[in-house]
Design a protein around this motif. Structure first.
Motif, mmCIF file in Angstrom:
data_model
loop_
_atom_site.group_PDB
_atom_site.id
_atom_site.type_symbol
_atom_site.label_atom_id
_atom_site.label_comp_id
_atom_site.label_asym_id
_atom_site.label_seq_id
_atom_site.Cartn_x
_atom_site.Cartn_y
_atom_site.Cartn_z
ATOM 1 N N VAL A 6 4.015 1.431 -3.896
ATOM 2 C CA VAL A 6 3.787 0.470 -5.175
ATOM 3 C C VAL A 6 2.773 -0.209 -4.830
ATOM 4 O O VAL A 6 1.825 -0.337 -5.585
ATOM 5 C CB VAL A 6 5.220 -0.214 -5.484
ATOM 6 N N TRP A 7 2.590 -0.982 -3.723
ATOM 7 C CA TRP A 7 2.103 -2.154 -3.608
ATOM 8 C C TRP A 7 0.630 -2.011 -2.513
ATOM 9 O O TRP A 7 -0.298 -2.880 -2.282
ATOM 10 C CB TRP A 7 2.592 -3.448 -3.038
ATOM 11 N N GLY A 8 0.614 -0.729 -2.121
ATOM 12 C CA GLY A 8 -0.433 -0.248 -1.108
ATOM 13 C C GLY A 8 -1.460 0.683 -1.671
ATOM 14 O O GLY A 8 -1.052 1.450 -2.452
ATOM 15 N N TYR A 9 -2.738 0.552 -1.323
ATOM 16 C CA TYR A 9 -3.652 1.506 -1.811
ATOM 17 C C TYR A 9 -3.196 2.898 -1.487
ATOM 18 O O TYR A 9 -3.193 3.202 -0.275
ATOM 19 C CB TYR A 9 -5.061 1.108 -1.734
ATOM 20 N N ARG A 10 -3.610 3.968 -2.171
ATOM 21 C CA ARG A 10 -3.151 5.455 -1.814
ATOM 22 C C ARG A 10 -4.163 5.782 -0.728
ATOM 23 O O ARG A 10 -5.585 5.350 -0.979
ATOM 24 C CB ARG A 10 -3.379 6.250 -3.073
ATOM 25 N N THR A 11 -3.766 6.486 0.307
ATOM 26 C CA THR A 11 -4.547 7.320 1.124
ATOM 27 C C THR A 11 -5.249 8.255 0.379
ATOM 28 O O THR A 11 -4.829 8.923 -0.612
ATOM 29 C CB THR A 11 -3.714 8.043 2.218
ATOM 30 N N GLY A 12 -6.762 8.362 0.602
ATOM 31 C CA GLY A 12 -7.557 9.159 -0.129
ATOM 32 C C GLY A 12 -8.222 8.612 -1.406
ATOM 33 O O GLY A 12 -8.785 9.386 -1.916
#
Length: 117
Positions: A6-12
């Motif tokens: 939710v609160w983390g930037y997506r890998t890629g």
């Protein structure tokens, strides 16, 4: 979705820690919605604050980092996986409230249909 999702930037997504997104355009799934007014990539509380003043004068909303599909640094654009209406109807971002307060972030997590914890 986990708290990290939710609160983390997506890998890629193209986002790299420490890169400044302030001033980047924000594109919803159905078009332009505003500009990034502020952002953070602190562990567990990554988000952007979007100035949607184009639609409603001087209004800001918070988008959890997990809704960001990709960041195009060349075009200075952040693409999110929400519609303009979803963003326009989001709770207002209140600068006077502490955005890193879990209770405050919970409001946004619920709105976007994501569990906070």
């Amino acid at each position: 979705m986990t708290n990290a999702e939710v609160w983390g930037y997506r890998t890629g997504s193209g986002y790299k820690s420490g890169h400044d997104l302030i001033g980047f355009k924000v594109e919803a799934t159905d078009g332009h919605i505003g500009k990034v007014d502020e952002h953070t990539d602190e562990a567990g509380t990554g988000y952007i604050v979007v100035d949607i003043g184009v639609w409603i004068f001087d209004r800001h909303v918070l988008l959890p980092a997990g809704v960001i599909q990709r960041v195009d640094r060349d075009d200075e654009t952040v693409y999110v996986d929400r519609t303009k209406d979803q963003i326009k109807h989001a709770p207002d971002f209140e600068r006077a409230r502490q955005p890193r307060d879990p209770g405050y972030l919970e409001e946004f997590a619920k709105y976007y249909g994501m569990p906070h914890m």
